[in-house]
Design an enzyme around this catalytic site. Structure first.
Site, mmCIF file in Angstrom:
data_model
loop_
_atom_site.group_PDB
_atom_site.id
_atom_site.type_symbol
_atom_site.label_atom_id
_atom_site.label_comp_id
_atom_site.label_asym_id
_atom_site.label_seq_id
_atom_site.Cartn_x
_atom_site.Cartn_y
_atom_site.Cartn_z
ATOM 1 N N VAL A 100 0.841 -1.208 0.000
ATOM 2 C CA VAL A 100 0.000 0.000 0.000
ATOM 3 C C VAL A 100 0.871 1.252 0.000
ATOM 4 O O VAL A 100 0.378 2.358 0.147
ATOM 5 C CB VAL A 100 -0.943 0.001 1.233
ATOM 6 C CG1 VAL A 100 -1.903 -1.194 1.173
ATOM 7 C CG2 VAL A 100 -0.160 -0.005 2.550
ATOM 8 N N HIS A 116 -4.339 -4.149 -2.646
ATOM 9 C CA HIS A 116 -4.791 -3.842 -1.278
ATOM 10 C C HIS A 116 -4.947 -2.349 -1.023
ATOM 11 O O HIS A 116 -4.971 -1.915 0.127
ATOM 12 C CB HIS A 116 -3.831 -4.479 -0.258
ATOM 13 C CG HIS A 116 -3.928 -5.978 -0.231
ATOM 14 N ND1 HIS A 116 -2.937 -6.791 0.270
ATOM 15 C CD2 HIS A 116 -4.913 -6.805 -0.645
ATOM 16 C CE1 HIS A 116 -3.329 -8.063 0.150
ATOM 17 N NE2 HIS A 116 -4.509 -8.091 -0.400
ATOM 18 N N CYS A 129 -22.145 6.662 1.890
ATOM 19 C CA CYS A 129 -21.522 7.934 1.515
ATOM 20 C C CYS A 129 -20.291 7.583 0.680
ATOM 21 O O CYS A 129 -19.488 6.761 1.061
ATOM 22 C CB CYS A 129 -21.097 8.696 2.776
ATOM 23 S SG CYS A 129 -20.071 10.144 2.452
ATOM 24 N N CYS A 149 -20.530 13.803 5.488
ATOM 25 C CA CYS A 149 -21.609 13.239 6.321
ATOM 26 C C CYS A 149 -21.255 13.166 7.812
ATOM 27 O O CYS A 149 -22.097 12.803 8.625
ATOM 28 C CB CYS A 149 -22.014 11.865 5.807
ATOM 29 S SG CYS A 149 -20.867 10.560 6.257
#
Ligand code: NAD
Ligand code: ZN
Length: 243
Positions: A100, A116, A129, A149
């Protein structure tokens, strides 16, 4: 060992690489398994899960903040650079990574498939959302909140028990099916379904070269096993290929 690997590469039509945390270990990024795999007293398997995030988002974010700091200081090493060189020379077609850290892209690799996710991408933990964003440095306040949100934001990486991003997985399966040689570098081959990638190539009649400092779950099906550090092995291979 090296000669065998170089000959195999020379005689292959479509070569891909499949990488894991071990290729970035020499850039100073700890692997999950093996020495230095622990952060405080926690194992990655107990932090990189949706349950851990639901239970203690601050703890999970502290760990990610620490990993982001480590990764922001890290530079691609000779192994990442050798793969980029092989791609530029038209020898390597794709890099499928479980990492990552984004180091393949920083090294200049172009066709990188991140199975990943990427640690610098964040997303809203509320699945209805769709907020997503990129970070350039670790967040000041943790856990960060969604500007849309108000739910908690989380790293857009795949946690244990979560499905892989379908688009990345489909691309990876296509590359692995097309390949007649996969070079597997620095992975324990323990994380499913990512670890199936080399077996897809093998099942189609392709070959596997593995580079690892120790054995892995993939070693028994490797055609050539190079027991060596990635940053030493890959430059030897590119040199042997005349790059
Ligand atoms: P892993 O931690 O399970 O295994 C690392 C493997 O690399 C081991 O087999 C080890 O023997 C080998 N290794 C260590 N140093 C090496 C070196 N210098 N040269 C060659 N091999 C070396 O890693 P994994 O299989 O990638 O699985 C762990 C999961 O954790 C992955 O899914 C990944 O997403 C994540 N992870 C990512 C990073 C990163 O982005 N750099 C770091 C840690 C974990
Ligand atoms: Zn949101």
């Amino acid at each position: 060992m090296f000669n065998e690997a170089i000959e195999l590469i020379k005689h292959s039509r479509y070569v891909i690489a499949f990488t894991g945390a071990g290729i970035s270990a020499e850039s100073g990024i700890p692997t999950f398994r093996g020495p230095n795999g622990l952060w405080r007293r926690f194992r990655a398997e107990d932090l990189a899960t949706p349950e851990a995030f639901a239970r203690n988002p601050t703890l999970v974010w502290e760990w990610y903040k620490w990993r982001m700091k480590v990764i922001s200081r890290a530079k691609p090493n000779a192994a990442h650079l050798a793969l980029a060189k092989m791609e530029a020379a038209g020898i390597l077609r794709a890099v499928i990574t479980q990492n990552v850290d984004g180091l393949h892209t920083s090294a200049g690799s172009r066709n990188v498939i991140e199975l990943h996710g990427n640690i610098w991408r964040i997303k809203c933990s509320n699945s209805i959302c769709n907020f997503k964003s990129m970070l350039s440095e670790p967040p000041e306040e943790i856990p960060p909140k969604c500007p849309r949100c108000g739910s908690l934001l989380r790293p857009d990486v795949v946690w244990f028990g979560e499905p892989l991003p379908p688009e990345a997985w489909e691309k990876a399966v296509t590359e692995a099916s097309r390949a007649d040689l996969v070079i597997v570098i620095g992975t324990s081959g323990a994380v499913m379904p990512a670890a199936l990638i080399p077996t897809i190539t093998k099942d189609k009649g392709g070959k596997i070269i593995e580079i690892n400092i120790g054995g892995s779950a993939i070693t028994p099906i490797a055609d050539v096993f190079i027991k060596c550090r990635a940053s030493e092995a890959l430059p030897k291979i590119t040199e042997g290929l005349g790059l």
